[in-house]
Design an enzyme around this catalytic site. Structure first.
Site, mmCIF file in Angstrom:
data_model
loop_
_atom_site.group_PDB
_atom_site.id
_atom_site.type_symbol
_atom_site.label_atom_id
_atom_site.label_comp_id
_atom_site.label_asym_id
_atom_site.label_seq_id
_atom_site.Cartn_x
_atom_site.Cartn_y
_atom_site.Cartn_z
ATOM 1 N N GLU A 9 0.817 -1.226 0.000
ATOM 2 C CA GLU A 9 0.000 0.000 0.000
ATOM 3 C C GLU A 9 0.849 1.274 0.000
ATOM 4 O OE1 GLU A 9 -2.830 -0.281 3.197
ATOM 5 O OE2 GLU A 9 -4.170 -1.504 1.988
ATOM 6 N N GLU A 48 -6.276 -8.273 -0.237
ATOM 7 C CA GLU A 48 -6.766 -8.270 1.145
ATOM 8 C C GLU A 48 -8.267 -8.053 1.074
ATOM 9 O OE1 GLU A 48 -4.676 -5.423 3.571
ATOM 10 O OE2 GLU A 48 -2.714 -6.062 2.841
HETATM 11 C C1 GAL Z 1 -4.261 -2.918 4.931
HETATM 12 C C2 GAL Z 1 -2.804 -3.266 4.992
HETATM 13 C C3 GAL Z 1 -2.563 -4.482 5.841
HETATM 14 C C4 GAL Z 1 -3.273 -4.345 7.125
HETATM 15 C C5 GAL Z 1 -4.736 -4.125 6.879
HETATM 16 C C6 GAL Z 1 -5.513 -3.978 8.162
HETATM 17 O O1 GAL Z 1 -4.471 -1.611 4.569
HETATM 18 O O2 GAL Z 1 -2.292 -3.500 3.721
HETATM 19 O O3 GAL Z 1 -1.193 -4.638 6.075
HETATM 20 O O4 GAL Z 1 -2.725 -3.282 7.820
HETATM 21 O O5 GAL Z 1 -4.900 -2.962 6.139
HETATM 22 O O6 GAL Z 1 -5.229 -2.794 8.814
#
Ligand code: GAL
Length: 658
Positions: A142, A295
């Site tokens: 990110e 994710e």
């Molecule tokens: C995303 C990030 C992850 C984790 C997740 C939950 O934005 O890529 O590493 O932090 O959020 O906070």
């Protein structure tokens, strides 16, 4: 189709890994992403590498039929690097040097950080290039944030030198005569402190471009190493959807093999399915090809605050929505909720205790449905005749000069998308450089920054028979973010058949009533945020203002131009007016949904040589009946269907038709 979870073996005792892998296998998983925050474990001291634990985890997963995507770990630098090289830290706009801890605390311009990044990426690439179970890379995690350190300032000055060649050219383009800002050396050019000071809009836009380019450049540094040392493994980065404002994602995606992104529909608020649809379409549009969700929300989100738990059925529903919009991979964040660290309340599929419960069962059920679909969706593309044009330059320009609190570039984009989405018209998100031939309808919200090349492409599109919708704040500035010397919409005025006589910023949030006219005589609604008062130069009126001193003046118009039509929307139409306008546009361009479905049932289509796959997603809390007409094979359940079918709340069907 890839299906799996983000897994952090380093967070759990090794004795537990096999059980995790077994449970993943039973849920139908075939992929995990690992290692993107494990730098110190992989390189505890400079040049001393330790990959044994990761080799073991990859091998164990592979024994269970699960492949691995590896993240390069640069989003969270080891303490030993930042301690030895404090100059690598990111500096915030107010000049504060980020303390150690958290993440994204490095400066992407930092030469020394680049050297350390290259070393770990090369070591990983060498070690894993020939591992058949490492199927792809994710660079960093990110990208985002802006830095205001001395390295960034020098980098910005160099970037400007390359862009403008001479100081005279830059001074002329920026109008530095104003407030006597004429630069006589590149070293004089500052980084803008927009939070506290007014700055030249040309400086502000270019600083944003520079920062965006710098992340793309830093990403390229890693990509080049991976391409050289691990040429067979495709490369991605996990982006942040439509919502993330600070990077030109078209640029960032250009260097990647495929796009992935992180989708959290129930993070601080209730899910907005239309905004999710837009995010998916944007991520697909960056490379005009299938993407992954790297994710996908797998449990309640939370940092200091704990957010609501995904309701029963929501987790698979969101994942299906992604697939319906072109995802070829769904990776849930995260497998099991961490028992420590900053994200101990950002839940995964399993809770802290690691014992499967409702969320695991839902994910497993989806895994079974995906197994029934098998490889049928491979190579399919999402159908769509509508394009929406996303301009990061324009979005950046509004960040420096938002005009008023209600005129928000992403918000107007989302509103217009919603009207298209509600009609289930397949939509492609494209850049201002995209070829538009072949689209029946193109919508370009607030295309504020424009040059002759962009204008020419739009004019050609309309001249050749296309229908283009532009809005207020179109064609306002040139590529240097200086305001054009013409009546608005500047380069598009002739095509639109209108000029802006004057405008009214609805800065206090007031709205202006709108009354349909001509072809839209039946319509009504309100204009929000902004009101252009239009003078007709050949266009026909579709709606007029019905309030304020411009009551009776045109607000929305359509102009025939060549073989096509250009619609000018001088305000931000509320949902009633936007809905009426889109309804009329759909009808007159002949763009329609693959099938007619009740409100709240999302319909998309993925098409390949295998056939057409109709996705039906009931986003409502009630059962809905959809008339399929022509039948087909329902692939999530494996049954023949035709005529009327019932869709339970959050129910999903994938119907293959010829
Ligand atoms: C995303 C990030 C992850 C984790 C997740 C939950 O934005 O890529 O590493 O932090 O959020 O906070």
């Amino acid at each position: 189709m890839y299906y799996g979870a983000d897994y952090y073996p380093e967070h759990w005792p090794e004795e537990r890994w096999a059980q995790d892998a077994q449970m993943m296998r039973e849920a139908g998983f075939n992929v995990v992403r690992m290692a993107e925050f494990a730098w110190t474990r992989m390189e505890p001291r400079e040049g001393e590498f330790n990959f044994g634990w990761l080799d073991d985890a990859i091998a164990l997963m592979a024994e269970h039929g699960i492949e691995s995507v590896l993240g390069t770990p640069t989003a969270a630098p080891p303490a030993w690097i930042m301690d030895a090289y404090p100059e690598a830290a990111l500096v915030t706009e107010d000049g504060r040097v980020m303390t150690y801890g958290s993440r994204r605390n490095y400066c992407p311009s930092s030469g020394v950080y680049r050297v350390h990044s290259q070393r770990i990426v090369a070591a990983m690439a060498e070690h894993y290039a020939d591992n058949p179970h490492v199927i792809a890379w994710q660079i960093d995690n990110e990208f985002g944030g802006r830095c205001y350190c001395a390295d960034c300032q020098a980098g910005f000055q160099q970037w400007l030198r390359e862009r403008y060649g001479t100081l005279d050219a830059m001074n002329a383009a920026w109008g530095t005569e104003f407030w006597s800002h004429i630069y006589t050396a590149w070293e004089q050019v500052p980084l803008p402190w927009e939070a506290t000071r007014l700055h030249n809009p040309s400086l502000a836009l270019n600083y944003r471009r520079f920062m965006s380019d710098t992340y793309a450049d830093y990403q390229r540094l890693q990509i080049e190493i991976l391409r050289e040392l691990a040429p067979d493994q495709p490369i991605s980065h996990n982006l942040m959807g439509f919502g993330y404002p600070n990077l030109d994602y078209f640029d960032l995606a250009a260097d990647l093999d495929f796009v992935t992104w992180d989708n959290y529909p129930r993070f601080m608020g209730t899910p907005n399915l239309s905004n999710r649809g837009l995010a998916h379409d944007t991520m697909r549009g960056l490379k005009n090809k299938p993407f992954w969700v790297m994710e996908q929300q797998g449990g309640p989100t939370g940092n200091a605050v704990v957010n609501a738990t995904p309701r029963p059925g929501e987790i698979p529903f969101w994942a299906w929505q992604a697939i319906a919009h072109g995802a070829d991979g769904i990776v849930f964040f995260r497998w099991r909720t961490a028992r420590f660290g900053a994200e101990e309340y950002w839940h995964g599929i399993l809770d802290h205790h690691g014992i499967p419960s409702r969320r695991y069962r839902e994910v497993k059920e989806m895994g079974e449905a995906l197994e029934r679909i098998g490889d049928k969706l491979d190579g399919s593309r999402v159908a769509g005749d509508v394009a929406m044009l996303l301009s990061y330059d324009s979005r950046f320009a509004f960040q420096n000069q938002p005009h008023n609190p209600h005129l928000d570039y992403p918000d107007i984009f989302q509103r217009l998308y919603r009207s298209v989405w509600e009609r289930n018209l397949g939509t492609q998100i494209v850049s201002p450089e995209a070829e538009l031939d072949g689209f029946e309808l193109v919508i370009a919200p607030m295309l504020y920054v424009m040059d002759e090349e962009i204008a020419q492409r739009l004019r050609d599109y309309v001249r050749n028979g296309g229908t283009l919708v532009v809005t207020c704040r179109t064609g306002v500035t040139d590529m240097d973010n200086g305001i054009v010397d013409a009546k608005l919409p500047g380069l598009l005025a002739e095509m639109c058949g209108v000029t802006v006589e004057e405008y009214d910023s609805l800065d206090d949030g007031r709205t202006v009533a709108l009354k349909g006219a001509g072809e839209l005589a039946h319509a009504g609604g309100a204009g929000l945020a902004w009101a252009d008062v239009l003078a007709l130069e050949g266009a026909e009126v579709l709606a007029r203002y019905d309030a304020d001193y411009y009551a009776g003046e045109p607000a929305i118009t359509v102009n025939r131009y060549g073989a096509g039509r250009a619609v000018y929307v001088g305000t931000v139409p509320d949902s009633d007016m936007a809905g009426a306008l889109l309804g009329w546009l759909a009808e007159t361009t002949g763009v329609e949904s693959a099938i007619q479905a009740p409100a709240g049932v999302e319909v998309t289509e993925r098409v390949s040589d295998e056939g057409r796959f109709l996705f039906l997603l009931n986003g409502t809390a009630q059962e809905q009946v959809v008339d399929l007409g022509e039948g087909g094979e329902e692939r999530t359940r494996g049954e023949s269907v035709s005529g009327e079918i019932k869709l339970e709340p959050l129910g999903v069907r994938v119907v293959q038709r010829a």
